[in-house]
Design a protein around this motif. Structure first.
Motif, mmCIF file in Angstrom:
data_model
loop_
_atom_site.group_PDB
_atom_site.id
_atom_site.type_symbol
_atom_site.label_atom_id
_atom_site.label_comp_id
_atom_site.label_asym_id
_atom_site.label_seq_id
_atom_site.Cartn_x
_atom_site.Cartn_y
_atom_site.Cartn_z
ATOM 1 N N ALA A 25 5.803 3.183 0.732
ATOM 2 C CA ALA A 25 4.977 1.974 0.779
ATOM 3 C C ALA A 25 4.919 1.432 2.200
ATOM 4 O O ALA A 25 5.870 1.574 2.975
ATOM 5 C CB ALA A 25 5.539 0.909 -0.158
ATOM 6 N N GLU A 26 3.797 0.803 2.531
ATOM 7 C CA GLU A 26 3.595 0.237 3.868
ATOM 8 C C GLU A 26 3.447 -1.276 3.782
ATOM 9 O O GLU A 26 2.746 -1.799 2.909
ATOM 10 C CB GLU A 26 2.343 0.833 4.525
ATOM 11 C CG GLU A 26 2.048 0.247 5.906
ATOM 12 C CD GLU A 26 0.703 0.707 6.450
ATOM 13 O OE1 GLU A 26 0.575 0.832 7.668
ATOM 14 O OE2 GLU A 26 -0.221 0.932 5.645
ATOM 15 N N VAL A 47 1.093 4.882 1.139
ATOM 16 C CA VAL A 47 0.382 5.603 2.194
ATOM 17 C C VAL A 47 0.285 7.102 1.929
ATOM 18 O O VAL A 47 -0.549 7.781 2.516
ATOM 19 C CB VAL A 47 1.063 5.361 3.561
ATOM 20 C CG1 VAL A 47 0.976 3.905 3.936
ATOM 21 C CG2 VAL A 47 2.508 5.837 3.552
ATOM 22 N N LYS A 66 -0.377 8.894 -1.129
ATOM 23 C CA LYS A 66 -0.746 8.906 -2.546
ATOM 24 C C LYS A 66 -0.671 10.296 -3.172
ATOM 25 O O LYS A 66 -0.524 10.428 -4.378
ATOM 26 C CB LYS A 66 -2.152 8.324 -2.720
ATOM 27 C CG LYS A 66 -2.245 6.839 -2.371
ATOM 28 C CD LYS A 66 -3.653 6.310 -2.590
ATOM 29 C CE LYS A 66 -3.708 4.800 -2.426
ATOM 30 N NZ LYS A 66 -3.315 4.358 -1.079
ATOM 31 N N ASP A 82 0.841 -1.196 0.000
ATOM 32 C CA ASP A 82 0.000 0.000 0.000
ATOM 33 C C ASP A 82 0.873 1.243 0.000
ATOM 34 O O ASP A 82 1.834 1.348 0.769
ATOM 35 C CB ASP A 82 -0.896 0.017 1.235
ATOM 36 C CG ASP A 82 -1.943 -1.087 1.211
ATOM 37 O OD1 ASP A 82 -2.383 -1.446 0.100
ATOM 38 O OD2 ASP A 82 -2.304 -1.586 2.288
#
Length: 409
Positions: free
Chosen positions: A332-333, A321, A323, A319
């Motif tokens: 990214a997470e 985070v 955007k 994901d």
């Protein structure tokens, strides 16, 4: 045939593919600036950045061979107690001698030699290396890593992919699946070439990057244009620029240089020192394990393209985070699901040996997300929180904390 001494893959935490993948992610939605090539040596016709990017995209050279120099300086921290202080970042390397239980080329703590490419090619994450590459179409390729009196090679011939480590006399074999175009499959030998890194960075264009042509150069005896990518509106990005030397005649990238904001020295510099676009000797793609070599067959359940990525992380399932950030500043997470944090002993809170080692080469940070520790390099940084989440990106420590705070809201 030139040769290499393999390095201790267990002490390399970041694979060569990381900077190339980061450049590809960061260069997504690149904006084209119609700058003209400045005068230089050689004197080449003017070309716009847009036309030069298109030239790279259209380049399709089936036959080539050459020598590649790879210099990588990610600024990796040293592991405590590492021999010579080398740790992640290098230092004295031990060599595996076949049958003697040495460390180089071993399979984890088991002490078994392992010639698989996904482990061996990570050794390119630090220091200077010399490679030899040859290709006769997409299904016949050979990459050899050269150093001292040994050699590590990856050879693809049709569906057969072989890797061989002469220092430990071990071989690895896999079958590459057909996709109708002769591409894909494990251990693509072109994974660590300037053209692969450059096309990874240029495969998507948009508005988050300025792209210009900054003069010309001689690379491996060939006339080349200098294509430069720089992030726009990305104050948290660790990347200063990506410079690609493009063959003026056929559009093949001959050099790829990624320079971070931390210092003037490139983090990654991959360049041909010699190149020939003639058809290589067909025998270069033949391989048969020598007598006495231990051969390992790739596991059937392994994904076909795992080794082809050369160790590059697959971020497609993570994901993003932040955007709204520039593509160069994306974070990214990953939720590890480990209670008490990544470094905790047995995934529980407390000061186990793993946590103590983690503390020694990371910095503690706090924010709305809670408490965590940051692992820093010149290029890619990672924030590991006490609740088991990991935030990673080519951004500064401050950028990671900002993204983690936003995710916690």
């Amino acid at each position: 045939m030139a040769q290499i001494q393999p390095r201790n893959s267990r002490r390399k935490a970041v694979r060569y593919g990381v900077p190339a993948a980061v450049a590809g992610i960061a260069a997504a939605t690149v904006g084209l600036v119609p700058a003209l090539a400045s005068s230089g040596d050689p004197d080449l016709p003017k070309i716009t950045a847009e036309d030069l990017v298109a030239k790279v995209a259209k380049s399709n050279v089936d036959h080539m061979s050459g020598t590649i120099k790879v210099n990588t300086d990610l600024g990796l921290p040293s592991l405590p107690g590492g021999a010579g202080g080398g740790g992640f970042g290098g230092g004295p390397q031990s060599r595996h001698k076949g049958g003697e239980g040495g460390e180089g080329g071993e399979d984890g703590a088991k002490g078994k030699p392992d010639a698989s490419p996904d482990k061996k090619l990570m050794e390119l994450a630090s220091g200077e290396h010399t490679l030899r590459f040859a290709a006769d179409g997409p299904d016949k390729q050979r990459l050899s890593v050269i150093e001292d009196a040994a050699e590590y090679s990856v050879v693809r011939n049709s569906q057969d992919v072989w890797a061989f480590d002469s220092a430990s006399n071990t071989a690895w074999h896999a079958k590459a699946p057909k996709d109708g175009h002769g591409k894909g499959g494990p251990a693509a030998p072109d994974g660590v070439t300037p053209q692969k890194a450059a096309k990874q960075a240029l495969k998507a264009v948009g508005k988050s990057t300025s792209v210009s042509v900054d003069g010309t150069a001689k690379i491996a005896g060939r006339d080349a244009y200098q294509l430069v990518l720089k992030p726009k509106n990305a104050p948290d990005s660790t990347i200063e620029s990506v410079r690609i030397g493009v063959d003026a005649k056929n559009g093949v990238p001959l050099k790829f240089t990624l320079t971070p904001k931390d210092g003037d020295k490139p983090a990654v510099d991959v360049a041909y020192t010699k190149v020939d676009f003639g058809e290589p000797d067909a025998g270069a793609f033949d391989f048969k394990p020598p007598k006495g070599a231990k051969v390992t067959e790739a596991k059937p359940h392994e994904k076909a393209d795992d080794a082809a990525k050369g160790g590059k992380p697959d971020l497609s399932g993570l994901d993003i985070v932040n955007k709204g950030a520039s593509d160069w500043g994306k974070v990214a997470e990953l939720d590890t699901g480990l209670p008490g944090g990544v470094g905790s002993k047995n995934g529980a809170s407390g000061k186990g040996d793993g946590q103590k080692m983690l503390d020694s080469f990371t910095d503690e940070v706090k924010g709305d997300f809670g408490t965590g520790r940051v692992f820093s390099t010149r290029l890619v940084n990672a924030l590991m929180t006490d609740d088991g989440k990991v935030y990673v990106g080519a951004v500064t420590k401050e950028g990671l904390v900002k993204a983690a705070n936003a995710a916690a809201e």
